[in-house]
Motif scaffolding. Sequence first.
Motif, short mmCIF file in Angstrom:
data_model
loop_
_atom_site.label_atom_id
_atom_site.label_comp_id
_atom_site.label_asym_id
_atom_site.label_seq_id
_atom_site.Cartn_x
_atom_site.Cartn_y
_atom_site.Cartn_z
N CYS A 85 73.73 70.21 -9.83
CA CYS A 85 74.94 69.97 -9.04
C CYS A 85 76.11 70.73 -9.67
CB CYS A 85 75.25 68.48 -8.97
SG CYS A 85 76.79 68.13 -8.09
N SER A 87 79.14 70.27 -9.16
CA SER A 87 80.31 69.43 -9.36
C SER A 87 80.15 68.50 -10.56
CB SER A 87 80.58 68.63 -8.08
OG SER A 87 81.64 67.74 -8.28
N CYS A 88 79.08 67.69 -10.62
CA CYS A 88 78.96 66.71 -11.69
C CYS A 88 77.91 67.08 -12.73
CB CYS A 88 78.64 65.33 -11.12
SG CYS A 88 76.98 65.19 -10.46
N CYS A 125 74.99 67.55 -5.44
CA CYS A 125 74.10 66.40 -5.37
C CYS A 125 74.57 65.49 -4.22
CB CYS A 125 74.09 65.66 -6.69
SG CYS A 125 75.60 64.73 -7.02
N CYS A 128 78.01 63.97 -4.68
CA CYS A 128 79.14 64.89 -4.62
C CYS A 128 79.30 65.53 -3.25
CB CYS A 128 78.99 65.97 -5.68
SG CYS A 128 79.11 65.33 -7.37
ZN ZN Z 1 77.10 65.85 -8.33
#
Ligand code: ZN
Length: 135
Positions: A85, A87-88, A125, A128
Motif C-alpha cells: 500500500c 499510503s500506509c 489497501c 486506504c
Molecule cells: Zn493502506
Amino acid sequence: MLREAALRVTAPRLAVLSAVHERPHSDTDSIIGRVRESLGAVSHQAVYDVLRALTSAGLLRRIQPTGSVARYETRVADNHHHLVCRSCGAIADVDCATGPAPCLTAADDHGFTIEEAEVIYWGLCPDCSVSPSPK
Ligand SMILES: [Zn+2]
Ligand SMILES: [Zn+2]
C-alpha cells in the motif's frame, strides 16, 4: 528447519524464526520486540546477526520495498510476490502470477539464466482506498 540448513539450533534463532512466522513481513524493530518478550534481554546486534544468518541460509526471505525498511518472512522459495500500500505501507502476499519461478518471461533474456522475477504490486489497501466520508 535449522538442522536441515546446517545451522546450530540456538534460542535466539528459534525465537526470531517463530516471531517472523507469527507475523510475516515484520521489520527488524518489531522482531526485536517480540524476541525480547520471549527471551528477555537480547541485543539489537544479536538479532541483526540472526536475521542475516537465517536469510543467507534460506530460512528467511528479506524484502525491502522502495521507501520501506527491510522486512522478513518465513515463506521462502516459492517466488510469491507482494502487494504494497502506497499510503500506509501494508504488505500482503500474492501467489505467483503464472506457474513456477520465474513466472514472468523476460522479453529478452540477454543470455542470462533467469531464476526469479521480483514483482511488487503498488496501490492502496482496502482501508486506504475507502474514500473519506462526506462531511
Ligand atoms: Zn493502506
Ligand atoms: Zn510475503
